[in-house]
Enzyme design. Structure first.
Site, PDB file in Angstrom:
ATOM      1  N   GLU A  45      43.896  40.194  44.307  1.00 31.11           N
ATOM      2  CA  GLU A  45      42.751  40.690  43.531  1.00 31.11           C
ATOM      3  C   GLU A  45      41.602  39.679  43.535  1.00 31.11           C
ATOM      4  O   GLU A  45      40.443  40.040  43.690  1.00 31.11           O
ATOM      5  CB  GLU A  45      43.164  41.006  42.093  1.00 31.11           C
ATOM      6  CG  GLU A  45      43.956  42.280  41.947  1.00 31.11           C
ATOM      7  CD  GLU A  45      43.160  43.523  42.294  1.00 31.11           C
ATOM      8  OE1 GLU A  45      41.963  43.610  41.936  1.00 31.11           O
ATOM      9  OE2 GLU A  45      43.736  44.422  42.919  1.00 31.11           O
TER      10      GLU A  45
ATOM     11  N   LEU B 212      35.958  31.166  52.215  1.00 32.86           N
ATOM     12  CA  LEU B 212      35.833  32.372  51.385  1.00 32.86           C
ATOM     13  C   LEU B 212      34.618  32.321  50.475  1.00 32.86           C
ATOM     14  O   LEU B 212      34.151  33.348  50.016  1.00 32.86           O
ATOM     15  CB  LEU B 212      37.085  32.550  50.511  1.00 32.86           C
ATOM     16  CG  LEU B 212      38.233  33.323  51.131  1.00 32.86           C
ATOM     17  CD1 LEU B 212      39.456  33.266  50.234  1.00 32.86           C
ATOM     18  CD2 LEU B 212      37.845  34.758  51.389  1.00 32.86           C
TER      19      LEU B 212
END
Length: 142
Positions: free
Chosen positions: A47, A90
């Site tokens: 998530e 990221l």
């Protein structure tokens, strides 16, 4: 004469639409590793990675991150520099810092690595908002 109220008509249409969507999903869903897990840690990591990352890009990071940090204890005991190294590329590094801090909270507050089981306790972890807490609780504990 049998007539449906407006609410009953809307509810019936909603039910039909829900079944159509569920059927479509079952036919077309992607085979993603976290969909085969009921481990709240794995769901949590997926998530957070996917919060601002496309699935195609996030998949390699998910495998790399969970390969090095397979559970709460391994993440909590790592140095922040190492966590950031595995997150590198990221972006949004506050997500990695929050994961690390929350893993430490879990170790200290929830029985040495036992992921919290209630929405309220999940929501208490650093970096976890309402959506992520709800996703973890629903995917893991229905």
């Amino acid at each position: 004469m049998d007539t449906l109220s407006m609410d009953e008509t809307v509810n019936k249409k909603d039910l039909i639409i829900s079944h159509i969507l569920i059927d479509w999903y079952e036919l077309h869903k992607r085979d993603l590793p976290w969909r085969h897990s009921s481990d709240p840690y794995i769901i949590w990591i997926s998530e957070v990675i996917l919060q601002q990352t496309r699935v195609a890009q996030g998949m390699d990071y998910f495998y790399r991150f969970t390969g090095r940090f397979p559970d709460v204890a391994s993440l909590a005991s790592a140095s922040e520099d190492e966590v950031l190294k595995y997150w590198q590329g990221l972006g949004y590094y506050s997500r990695a810092r929050n994961l690390h801090a929350a893993a430490k909270m879990i170790m200290e507050k929830f029985g040495g690595g036992n992921f919290p089981h209630t929405y309220k306790d999940i929501l208490s972890l650093k970096g976890i908002g309402e959506y992520t807490a709800a996703a973890i609780a629903s995917f893991v504990w229905n």
